[in-house]
Scaffold this motif. Structure first.
Motif, short mmCIF file in Angstrom:
data_model
loop_
_atom_site.label_atom_id
_atom_site.label_comp_id
_atom_site.label_asym_id
_atom_site.label_seq_id
_atom_site.Cartn_x
_atom_site.Cartn_y
_atom_site.Cartn_z
N SER A 81 0.83 -1.20 0.00
CA SER A 81 0.00 0.00 0.00
C SER A 81 0.87 1.25 0.00
N SER A 82 0.22 2.38 -0.14
CA SER A 82 0.90 3.66 0.05
C SER A 82 1.27 3.79 1.53
N VAL A 83 2.10 4.77 1.85
CA VAL A 83 2.54 4.99 3.22
C VAL A 83 1.47 5.75 4.01
N ALA A 84 1.16 5.26 5.19
CA ALA A 84 0.27 5.96 6.13
C ALA A 84 1.12 6.54 7.24
N ASP A 85 0.80 7.75 7.67
CA ASP A 85 1.58 8.39 8.73
C ASP A 85 1.62 7.56 10.01
N ALA A 86 0.49 6.97 10.36
CA ALA A 86 0.41 6.17 11.59
C ALA A 86 -0.62 5.06 11.42
N VAL A 87 -0.31 3.90 11.99
CA VAL A 87 -1.22 2.75 11.95
C VAL A 87 -1.20 2.09 13.33
N ILE A 88 -2.37 1.71 13.82
CA ILE A 88 -2.47 0.93 15.05
C ILE A 88 -2.87 -0.47 14.65
N VAL A 89 -2.01 -1.43 14.95
CA VAL A 89 -2.27 -2.83 14.61
C VAL A 89 -2.76 -3.52 15.88
N ILE A 90 -4.00 -3.99 15.85
CA ILE A 90 -4.59 -4.68 17.00
C ILE A 90 -4.52 -6.18 16.74
N GLY A 91 -4.07 -6.92 17.72
CA GLY A 91 -3.98 -8.37 17.57
C GLY A 91 -2.70 -8.83 16.91
N ALA A 92 -1.62 -8.11 17.14
CA ALA A 92 -0.33 -8.50 16.57
C ALA A 92 0.15 -9.80 17.20
N CYS A 93 0.71 -10.68 16.38
CA CYS A 93 1.25 -11.93 16.91
C CYS A 93 2.74 -12.06 16.62
N ALA A 94 3.33 -11.09 15.90
CA ALA A 94 4.78 -11.09 15.67
C ALA A 94 5.25 -9.68 15.34
N ILE A 95 6.40 -9.30 15.91
CA ILE A 95 7.09 -8.07 15.55
C ILE A 95 8.49 -8.50 15.14
N ILE A 96 8.83 -8.28 13.86
CA ILE A 96 10.08 -8.78 13.30
C ILE A 96 10.98 -7.60 12.92
N ASP A 97 12.17 -7.53 13.50
CA ASP A 97 13.12 -6.47 13.16
C ASP A 97 13.63 -6.65 11.73
N CYS A 98 13.83 -5.53 11.04
CA CYS A 98 14.31 -5.55 9.66
C CYS A 98 15.76 -5.09 9.58
N THR A 99 16.50 -5.67 8.65
CA THR A 99 17.88 -5.23 8.41
C THR A 99 17.85 -3.99 7.52
N ALA A 100 18.96 -3.26 7.49
CA ALA A 100 19.07 -2.08 6.62
C ALA A 100 18.89 -2.48 5.15
N LYS A 101 19.43 -3.62 4.78
CA LYS A 101 19.29 -4.13 3.40
C LYS A 101 17.81 -4.34 3.05
N ALA A 102 17.07 -4.93 3.96
CA ALA A 102 15.65 -5.19 3.72
C ALA A 102 14.84 -3.89 3.66
N VAL A 103 15.17 -2.94 4.52
CA VAL A 103 14.43 -1.68 4.57
C VAL A 103 14.43 -0.97 3.22
N LYS A 104 15.55 -0.98 2.53
CA LYS A 104 15.64 -0.31 1.22
C LYS A 104 14.58 -0.84 0.26
N THR A 105 14.42 -2.16 0.23
CA THR A 105 13.45 -2.73 -0.71
C THR A 105 12.02 -2.59 -0.19
N LEU A 106 11.82 -2.70 1.12
CA LEU A 106 10.48 -2.58 1.70
C LEU A 106 9.94 -1.16 1.53
N GLU A 107 10.80 -0.16 1.64
CA GLU A 107 10.36 1.23 1.46
C GLU A 107 10.06 1.56 0.00
N SER A 108 10.72 0.90 -0.92
CA SER A 108 10.56 1.23 -2.35
C SER A 108 9.57 0.32 -3.08
N ALA A 109 9.05 -0.72 -2.42
CA ALA A 109 8.13 -1.66 -3.07
C ALA A 109 6.85 -0.94 -3.50
#
Length: 124
Positions: A93-121
């Motif tokens: 999706s497009s970027v939202a300024d803020a999101v509240i995720v209810i019912g999260a079952c995992a929080i996974i840290d991202c590497t700098a390498k991954a962030v580049k592609t996740l931000e540009s997808a």
């Protein structure tokens, strides 16, 4: 079973002496995030990529968040692979300024390498 009021009062006093109820709360304490990049999997809202503001129990607060509708990991195929190696495709999706995720079952840290592609997808 029948109890008189004095017996109940004594039971409450004993419970207090033993520390019953101390340090316990029905609502979890908020844990401040450090704005690190994370992927959050939830039970009902799917998968989100964003920056961790804070979390309280299974409720996660993200900034600059994107919903990941589908993804192809750059290596492997799991969300852990996406968080480690990034993505080479998917629907984001497009970027939202803020999101509240209810019912999260995992929080996974991202590497700098991954962030580049996740931000540009893009979507599609």
């Amino acid at each position: 079973m029948k109890y008189d009021i004095e017996t109940l009062k004594q039971a409450l006093e004993i419970a207090k002496l033993l520390g019953a109820g101390e340090g316990r709360s029905d609502t979890p304490e908020a844990v401040k995030g450090d704005d690190r990049a994370v992927i959050v999997r939830s039970k009902d809202a799917g998968v989100q990529f964003g920056y961790l503001d804070r979390y309280e129990g299974s409720t996660v607060y993200l900034t600059k968040a994107r919903q990941m509708w589908s993804w192809t990991a750059a290596e492997g195929g799991t969300l852990l692979d996406c968080a480690t190696h990034g993505v080479k495709g998917g629907k984001f999706s497009s970027v939202a300024d803020a999101v509240i995720v209810i019912g999260a079952c995992a929080i996974i840290d991202c590497t700098a390498k991954a962030v580049k592609t996740l931000e540009s997808a893009k979507w599609g």
